[in-house]
Design a protein around this motif. Structure first.
Motif, PDB file in Angstrom:
ATOM      1  N   ALA A 283      16.512  15.383  -6.215  1.00 58.30           N
ATOM      2  CA  ALA A 283      16.613  13.523  -6.328  1.00 58.30           C
ATOM      3  C   ALA A 283      17.951  13.202  -6.475  1.00 58.30           C
ATOM      4  O   ALA A 283      18.597  12.386  -5.829  1.00 58.30           O
ATOM      5  N   VAL A 284      18.681  13.842  -7.823  1.00 59.17           N
ATOM      6  CA  VAL A 284      19.891  13.433  -8.276  1.00 59.17           C
ATOM      7  C   VAL A 284      20.811  13.950  -7.152  1.00 59.17           C
ATOM      8  O   VAL A 284      21.829  13.020  -6.653  1.00 59.17           O
ATOM      9  N   LYS A 285      20.972  15.261  -6.752  1.00 60.61           N
ATOM     10  CA  LYS A 285      21.861  15.645  -5.789  1.00 60.61           C
ATOM     11  C   LYS A 285      21.678  14.805  -4.488  1.00 60.61           C
ATOM     12  O   LYS A 285      22.723  14.440  -3.784  1.00 60.61           O
TER      13      LYS A 285
ATOM     14  N   SER B 158      24.902  12.456  -2.941  1.00 59.54           N
ATOM     15  CA  SER B 158      25.341  12.600  -1.677  1.00 59.54           C
ATOM     16  C   SER B 158      25.177  11.513  -0.937  1.00 59.54           C
ATOM     17  O   SER B 158      26.231  11.109   0.199  1.00 59.54           O
ATOM     18  N   GLU B 159      24.474  10.468  -1.318  1.00 63.24           N
ATOM     19  CA  GLU B 159      24.302   9.044  -0.583  1.00 63.24           C
ATOM     20  C   GLU B 159      25.342   8.086  -1.234  1.00 63.24           C
ATOM     21  O   GLU B 159      25.193   7.057  -0.950  1.00 63.24           O
ATOM     22  N   GLY B 160      26.117   8.698  -2.425  1.00 62.35           N
ATOM     23  CA  GLY B 160      27.065   7.717  -2.850  1.00 62.35           C
ATOM     24  C   GLY B 160      26.806   7.144  -4.146  1.00 62.35           C
ATOM     25  O   GLY B 160      27.472   6.108  -4.591  1.00 62.35           O
ATOM     26  N   VAL B 161      25.533   7.369  -4.610  1.00 58.56           N
ATOM     27  CA  VAL B 161      25.155   6.628  -6.127  1.00 58.56           C
ATOM     28  C   VAL B 161      25.941   7.521  -7.041  1.00 58.56           C
ATOM     29  O   VAL B 161      26.113   8.555  -7.061  1.00 58.56           O
ATOM     30  N   SER B 162      26.235   6.373  -8.122  1.00 61.18           N
ATOM     31  CA  SER B 162      27.104   7.024  -9.099  1.00 61.18           C
ATOM     32  C   SER B 162      26.096   7.095 -10.337  1.00 61.18           C
ATOM     33  O   SER B 162      25.416   6.508 -10.636  1.00 61.18           O
TER      34      SER B 162
ATOM     35  N   PRO C 118      14.563  10.193 -12.843  1.00 53.58           N
ATOM     36  CA  PRO C 118      15.409  10.039 -11.253  1.00 53.58           C
ATOM     37  C   PRO C 118      14.559   9.786 -10.401  1.00 53.58           C
ATOM     38  O   PRO C 118      14.996   9.189  -9.406  1.00 53.58           O
ATOM     39  N   LEU C 119      13.386  10.345 -10.461  1.00 57.01           N
ATOM     40  CA  LEU C 119      12.316  10.139  -9.006  1.00 57.01           C
ATOM     41  C   LEU C 119      12.121   8.610  -8.935  1.00 57.01           C
ATOM     42  O   LEU C 119      11.892   8.403  -7.781  1.00 57.01           O
TER      43      LEU C 119
END
Length: 158
Positions: A129-131, A135-139, A86-87
């Motif tokens: 990074a996932v969190k 929070s930025e709206g990424v699914s 995810p990074l």
């Protein structure tokens, strides 16, 4: 939404049999883009990845900077994008790539990682990074194999 992006998947193994067989059946891509800085620097690994391409499919192995450029300019044909962690997605987004959805597949156990879901392990930095991206709206979903139901990553974070 990135035009012609069929699937964005996190999988440390990149183009292993699971992606090449089952995911290609569900997402019939003409191109696969593997985005990883270390892999892009390794000509031997890059050549092995490119040799794994099914007939009629091209595979590109690029670093994060080039991957962001490719995603920003648009994909020319139906494409699956693969990254190791995810990074990488976080870095792509920082470079301006509009990645708004991805699934987390295979990430192996390591000394700095904890079990996230079944055979998926992530470090605290990866979890953060996932969190942040959620929070930025990424699914972000978790799906080990294509036949599994997708599980929202947000339900697995503690």
């Amino acid at each position: 939404m990135i035009e012609n992006l069929l699937l964005f998947r996190i999988d440390e193994r990149m183009t292993h049999g699971q992606v090449m067989i089952s995911y290609m059946k569900k997402y019939p891509a003409k191109n696969i883009v593997c985005i990883d800085d270390a892999t892009a620097k390794d000509p031997f690994v890059t050549s092995i990845i490119k040799m794994s391409a099914p007939s009629g499919v091209t595979i590109d192995v690029v670093n994060v900077k080039k991957g962001a450029e490719v995603l920003k300019t648009g994909l020319k044909s139906p494409t699956i994008v693969l990254a190791k962690t995810p990074l990488t997605v976080k870095k792509l987004r920082e470079e301006g790539a509009a990645v708004d959805e991805f699934i987390i597949g295979g990430i192996a156990d390591a000394s700095n990682r904890k079990r996230f879901y079944k055979s998926i392990f992530i470090s605290q930095e990866e979890a953060d990074a996932v969190k942040q991206m959620i929070s930025e709206g990424v699914s972000i979903d978790v799906q080990i194999v294509v036949s599994d139901k997708r599980i929202p990553a947000s339900t697995l974070l503690k």
